[in-house]
Scaffold this motif. Structure first.
Motif, PDB file in Angstrom:
ATOM      1  N   UNK A   4       0.566  -1.027   0.615  1.00 48.22           N
ATOM      2  CA  UNK A   4      -0.027  -0.243   0.219  1.00 48.22           C
ATOM      3  C   UNK A   4       1.022   1.084   0.164  1.00 48.22           C
ATOM      4  N   UNK A   5       0.544   2.256  -0.338  1.00 44.51           N
ATOM      5  CA  UNK A   5       0.612   3.976  -0.804  1.00 44.51           C
ATOM      6  C   UNK A   5       1.018   4.482   1.091  1.00 44.51           C
ATOM      7  N   UNK A   6       2.099   4.969   1.183  1.00 44.13           N
ATOM      8  CA  UNK A   6       2.041   5.818   2.401  1.00 44.13           C
ATOM      9  C   UNK A   6       2.009   7.453   1.975  1.00 44.13           C
ATOM     10  N   UNK A   7       1.184   8.257   2.984  1.00 46.47           N
ATOM     11  CA  UNK A   7       1.734   9.494   2.667  1.00 46.47           C
ATOM     12  C   UNK A   7       1.993  10.107   4.142  1.00 46.47           C
ATOM     13  N   UNK A   8       3.616  11.228   3.294  1.00 42.35           N
ATOM     14  CA  UNK A   8       3.765  11.358   4.642  1.00 42.35           C
ATOM     15  C   UNK A   8       4.204  13.518   4.423  1.00 42.35           C
ATOM     16  N   UNK A   9       4.860  13.657   5.402  1.00 42.44           N
ATOM     17  CA  UNK A   9       5.349  15.631   4.839  1.00 42.44           C
ATOM     18  C   UNK A   9       7.143  15.258   5.015  1.00 42.44           C
ATOM     19  N   UNK A  10       7.562  16.051   3.477  1.00 40.86           N
ATOM     20  CA  UNK A  10       8.627  15.962   3.715  1.00 40.86           C
ATOM     21  C   UNK A  10       9.041  16.627   4.768  1.00 40.86           C
ATOM     22  N   UNK A  32       4.864   2.937  -2.760  1.00 43.89           N
ATOM     23  CA  UNK A  32       4.933   4.222  -2.749  1.00 43.89           C
ATOM     24  C   UNK A  32       5.033   5.526  -2.456  1.00 43.89           C
ATOM     25  N   UNK A  33       5.714   6.445  -2.297  1.00 44.45           N
ATOM     26  CA  UNK A  33       5.620   7.436  -1.207  1.00 44.45           C
ATOM     27  C   UNK A  33       4.634   9.161  -1.761  1.00 44.45           C
ATOM     28  N   UNK A  34       3.274   9.317  -1.078  1.00 37.86           N
ATOM     29  CA  UNK A  34       3.022  10.533  -1.569  1.00 37.86           C
ATOM     30  C   UNK A  34       3.085  11.438  -0.197  1.00 37.86           C
ATOM     31  N   UNK A  35       4.441  12.288  -0.702  1.00 38.39           N
ATOM     32  CA  UNK A  35       4.262  13.514   0.081  1.00 38.39           C
ATOM     33  C   UNK A  35       3.752  14.749   0.018  1.00 38.39           C
ATOM     34  N   UNK A  36       2.859  15.003   1.176  1.00 40.56           N
ATOM     35  CA  UNK A  36       1.624  15.996   1.638  1.00 40.56           C
ATOM     36  C   UNK A  36       2.604  17.784   1.141  1.00 40.56           C
ATOM     37  N   UNK A  72       8.693   5.059  -5.581  1.00 41.99           N
ATOM     38  CA  UNK A  72       7.873   6.029  -6.556  1.00 41.99           C
ATOM     39  C   UNK A  72       7.442   6.724  -6.035  1.00 41.99           C
ATOM     40  N   UNK A  73       7.620   8.395  -6.667  1.00 37.59           N
ATOM     41  CA  UNK A  73       7.130   9.505  -5.196  1.00 37.59           C
ATOM     42  C   UNK A  73       6.022   9.832  -6.071  1.00 37.59           C
ATOM     43  N   UNK A  74       5.676  10.716  -5.454  1.00 36.00           N
ATOM     44  CA  UNK A  74       4.420  11.727  -6.144  1.00 36.00           C
ATOM     45  C   UNK A  74       4.039  13.045  -4.884  1.00 36.00           C
ATOM     46  N   UNK A  75       3.003  13.306  -5.364  1.00 36.19           N
ATOM     47  CA  UNK A  75       2.834  14.684  -4.834  1.00 36.19           C
ATOM     48  C   UNK A  75       0.783  14.929  -4.803  1.00 36.19           C
ATOM     49  N   UNK A  76       0.696  15.286  -2.937  1.00 32.88           N
ATOM     50  CA  UNK A  76      -1.288  15.339  -2.975  1.00 32.88           C
ATOM     51  C   UNK A  76      -1.232  16.218  -3.801  1.00 32.88           C
ATOM     52  N   UNK A  77      -2.872  16.647  -4.451  1.00 25.83           N
ATOM     53  CA  UNK A  77      -2.855  17.640  -5.525  1.00 25.83           C
ATOM     54  C   UNK A  77      -4.230  18.419  -4.601  1.00 25.83           C
ATOM     55  N   UNK A  78      -4.475  18.175  -3.258  1.00 24.26           N
ATOM     56  CA  UNK A  78      -5.476  19.582  -2.070  1.00 24.26           C
ATOM     57  C   UNK A  78      -5.156  18.112  -0.549  1.00 24.26           C
ATOM     58  N   UNK A 133      -1.676   4.691   3.472  1.00 24.06           N
ATOM     59  CA  UNK A 133      -1.360   4.562   4.241  1.00 24.06           C
ATOM     60  C   UNK A 133      -0.905   5.796   5.530  1.00 24.06           C
ATOM     61  N   UNK A 134      -1.906   7.201   6.385  1.00 22.11           N
ATOM     62  CA  UNK A 134      -1.027   7.830   6.367  1.00 22.11           C
ATOM     63  C   UNK A 134      -0.789   7.963   7.604  1.00 22.11           C
ATOM     64  N   UNK A 135       0.319   8.174   7.288  1.00 29.10           N
ATOM     65  CA  UNK A 135       1.987   8.356   8.235  1.00 29.10           C
ATOM     66  C   UNK A 135       1.667   9.414   8.456  1.00 29.10           C
TER      67      UNK A 135
END
Length: 206
Positions: free
Chosen positions: A1-7, A24-28, A134-140, A149-151
């Protein structure tokens, strides 16, 4: 599962354990900036124990600012001070010289925005670890997120659980014992090419 983190500023072991064990990492990228977080703070192991490195920022609590819009206060010679602290802490570590030429430029070229600077730090560390993700950024900004997974809570420097990470040799551990969850730099300078293997074998207990 992908995770979302702050840089964050040279993210800690908890962050990188999560990153090393996901696809995959999604950066807030749309949150508000808050003080006393890892957004502009990192901890290393100095001669006297745990040492905080804080990046000064231009920010006021009165006016809410997006994290990505917060500028670094470069009137303070923080880059020089942080590099001197890293030299003092890690120049005798096994792998400092091995990675010095990769890390040092981050402390020589002025950066304008803390978000962008932290992303540069992340990219350099991934290169040092020889790690691709793999990285991406949140859109909102969304308080609740599905299918990820919200980390994002890992950004809080004052509200940490007692992590049970496996110990590794640290420069001053004979003085103060093992200090867990320091900056990724502590692991990198002490463990070198074994750092990624270490991260992949840790479990993040929240």
């Amino acid at each position: 599962m992908s995770i979302i983190l702050h840089p964050t500023y040279f993210a800690n072991i908890a962050h990188f354990t999560a990153i090393a064990n996901t696809n995959e990492v999604v950066f807030e990228a749309h949150d508000n900036f808050l003080k006393q977080t890892y957004r502009n703070r990192s901890y290393i192991y100095g001669a006297n124990g745990k040492l905080a490195l804080n990046i000064p920022v231009i920010y006021t609590q009165k006016n809410r600012q997006k994290y990505k819009d917060v500028k670094i206060f470069n009137e303070e010679k923080w880059q020089s001070a942080h590099w001197k602290s890293l030299l003092s802490a890690y120049k005798t570590s096994p792998f400092f010289e091995y990675y010095e030429d990769d890390i040092k430029p981050l402390f020589e070229k002025k950066a304008e925005y803390i978000f962008d600077f932290n992303m540069n730090c992340f990219e350099i560390i991934c290169e040092c670890l020889q790690f691709e993700v793999n990285t991406s950024f949140s859109e909102a900004y969304h308080k609740d997120i599905e299918n990820v997974s919200d980390l994002r809570q890992l950004v809080h420097a004052k509200k940490e659980p007692d992590y049970t990470f496996e110990s590794y040799t640290q420069v001053f551990d004979e003085k103060h014992g093992f200090i867990p969850n320091l900056s990724i730099l502590d692991l990198l300078f002490n463990e070198g090419p074994n750092a990624l293997n270490y991260l992949e074998n840790q479990t993040l207990s929240l």
